[in-house]
Design a protein around this motif. Structure first.
Motif, PDB file in Angstrom:
ATOM      1  N   PRO A  42      13.482  12.108  20.462  1.00  7.34           N
ATOM      2  CA  PRO A  42      13.593  13.418  21.105  1.00  7.34           C
ATOM      3  C   PRO A  42      13.360  14.576  20.121  1.00  7.34           C
ATOM      4  N   LEU A  43      13.823  14.418  18.881  1.00  9.22           N
ATOM      5  CA  LEU A  43      13.635  15.452  17.868  1.00  9.22           C
ATOM      6  C   LEU A  43      12.148  15.696  17.627  1.00  9.22           C
ATOM      7  N   LYS A  44      11.371  14.619  17.508  1.00  4.62           N
ATOM      8  CA  LYS A  44       9.932  14.763  17.288  1.00  4.62           C
ATOM      9  C   LYS A  44       9.263  15.443  18.479  1.00  4.62           C
ATOM     10  N   ALA A  45       9.713  15.116  19.683  1.00  4.37           N
ATOM     11  CA  ALA A  45       9.130  15.739  20.881  1.00  4.37           C
ATOM     12  C   ALA A  45       9.417  17.240  20.900  1.00  4.37           C
ATOM     13  N   VAL A  46      10.639  17.636  20.571  1.00  7.18           N
ATOM     14  CA  VAL A  46      10.995  19.060  20.549  1.00  7.18           C
ATOM     15  C   VAL A  46      10.230  19.769  19.430  1.00  7.18           C
ATOM     16  N   TRP A  47      10.078  19.113  18.275  1.00 14.00           N
ATOM     17  CA  TRP A  47       9.332  19.696  17.152  1.00 14.00           C
ATOM     18  C   TRP A  47       7.869  19.948  17.562  1.00 14.00           C
ATOM     19  N   ARG A  48       7.250  18.956  18.196  1.00 17.72           N
ATOM     20  CA  ARG A  48       5.854  19.126  18.641  1.00 17.72           C
ATOM     21  C   ARG A  48       5.744  20.280  19.645  1.00 17.72           C
ATOM     22  N   ARG A  49       6.703  20.360  20.549  1.00 20.15           N
ATOM     23  CA  ARG A  49       6.706  21.431  21.542  1.00 20.15           C
ATOM     24  C   ARG A  49       6.892  22.792  20.869  1.00 20.15           C
ATOM     25  N   ALA A  50       7.787  22.864  19.877  1.00 18.75           N
ATOM     26  CA  ALA A  50       8.019  24.124  19.166  1.00 18.75           C
ATOM     27  C   ALA A  50       6.765  24.555  18.407  1.00 18.75           C
ATOM     28  N   LEU A  51       6.081  23.600  17.777  1.00 19.44           N
ATOM     29  CA  LEU A  51       4.841  23.928  17.069  1.00 19.44           C
ATOM     30  C   LEU A  51       3.772  24.422  18.047  1.00 19.44           C
ATOM     31  N   ARG A  52       3.652  23.727  19.172  1.00 17.66           N
ATOM     32  CA  ARG A  52       2.665  24.125  20.185  1.00 17.66           C
ATOM     33  C   ARG A  52       2.974  25.526  20.711  1.00 17.66           C
ATOM     34  N   ASP A  53       4.246  25.781  21.038  1.00 17.53           N
ATOM     35  CA  ASP A  53       4.651  27.090  21.550  1.00 17.53           C
ATOM     36  C   ASP A  53       4.365  28.189  20.527  1.00 17.53           C
ATOM     37  N   HIS A  54       4.673  27.906  19.275  1.00 20.82           N
ATOM     38  CA  HIS A  54       4.441  28.889  18.207  1.00 20.82           C
ATOM     39  C   HIS A  54       2.951  29.181  18.067  1.00 20.82           C
ATOM     40  N   LYS A  55       2.150  28.118  18.080  1.00 26.64           N
ATOM     41  CA  LYS A  55       0.705  28.305  17.930  1.00 26.64           C
ATOM     42  C   LYS A  55       0.129  29.097  19.109  1.00 26.64           C
ATOM     43  N   LEU A  56       0.595  28.801  20.328  1.00 21.33           N
ATOM     44  CA  LEU A  56       0.116  29.533  21.502  1.00 21.33           C
ATOM     45  C   LEU A  56       0.539  31.003  21.461  1.00 21.33           C
ATOM     46  N   ALA A  57       1.745  31.256  20.978  1.00 22.28           N
ATOM     47  CA  ALA A  57       2.269  32.625  20.964  1.00 22.28           C
ATOM     48  C   ALA A  57       1.666  33.472  19.848  1.00 22.28           C
ATOM     49  N   THR A  58       1.343  32.838  18.710  1.00 20.80           N
ATOM     50  CA  THR A  58       0.920  33.621  17.540  1.00 20.80           C
ATOM     51  C   THR A  58      -0.497  33.318  17.078  1.00 20.80           C
ATOM     52  N   ASN A  59      -1.081  32.250  17.588  1.00 25.24           N
ATOM     53  CA  ASN A  59      -2.398  31.775  17.137  1.00 25.24           C
ATOM     54  C   ASN A  59      -2.380  31.399  15.650  1.00 25.24           C
ATOM     55  N   ALA A  60      -1.196  31.113  15.127  1.00 21.11           N
ATOM     56  CA  ALA A  60      -1.052  30.700  13.727  1.00 21.11           C
ATOM     57  C   ALA A  60      -0.822  29.193  13.680  1.00 21.11           C
ATOM     58  N   SER A  61      -1.424  28.555  12.705  1.00 22.27           N
ATOM     59  CA  SER A  61      -1.272  27.101  12.608  1.00 22.27           C
ATOM     60  C   SER A  61      -0.077  26.704  11.740  1.00 22.27           C
ATOM     61  N   LYS A  62       0.477  27.653  10.999  1.00 25.29           N
ATOM     62  CA  LYS A  62       1.625  27.362  10.131  1.00 25.29           C
ATOM     63  C   LYS A  62       2.826  28.186  10.557  1.00 25.29           C
TER      64      LYS A  62
END
Length: 116
Positions: A42-62
């Protein structure tokens, strides 16, 4: 490839500090590591979702160092829950107080290798 001398040194240091090192048999993590099953998936799933959300919101890969603590807090809130701990033990069949409850049929389903 493992460095034999480093492994020997590690074992020596562990023994000096009364630490026991256990090696898990191949293909048994689903049986012997309930936190992998119940918490880290579950932690990995939430991490992937957080990265995806961040990238969509900011267009930043890091993720910046300034933003990382808030994302880490989200990970803990959403994925490290008491019910996940319990479900990991239930899914693996491990029970701390009763080894008789461990599902024996799971042990029979461990794939055999040529080395077994």
């Amino acid at each position: 490839r493992h460095n034999f001398h480093t492994a020997v040194e590690l074992i020596g240091r562990a023994r000096a500090h009364q630490i026991t090192i256990y090696c898990l048999p191949p293909n048994t993590t689903h049986l012997l590591q309930p936190l992998d099953v119940g918490v880290f998936e579950p932690l990995k799933a939430v991490w992937r979702r957080a990265l995806r959300d961040h990238k969509l919101a900011t267009n930043a890969s890091k993720i910046s160092k300034a933003l990382f603590p808030s994302i880490l807090s989200r990970l803990y809130r959403e994925s490290i829950l008491p019910e996940h701990l319990v479900s990991g033990f239930r899914a693996t069949g491990l029970h701390l107080l009763s080894s008789a409850v461990t599902k024996k049929e799971k042990l029979c389903n461990v794939p055999r290798t040529n080395h077994s």
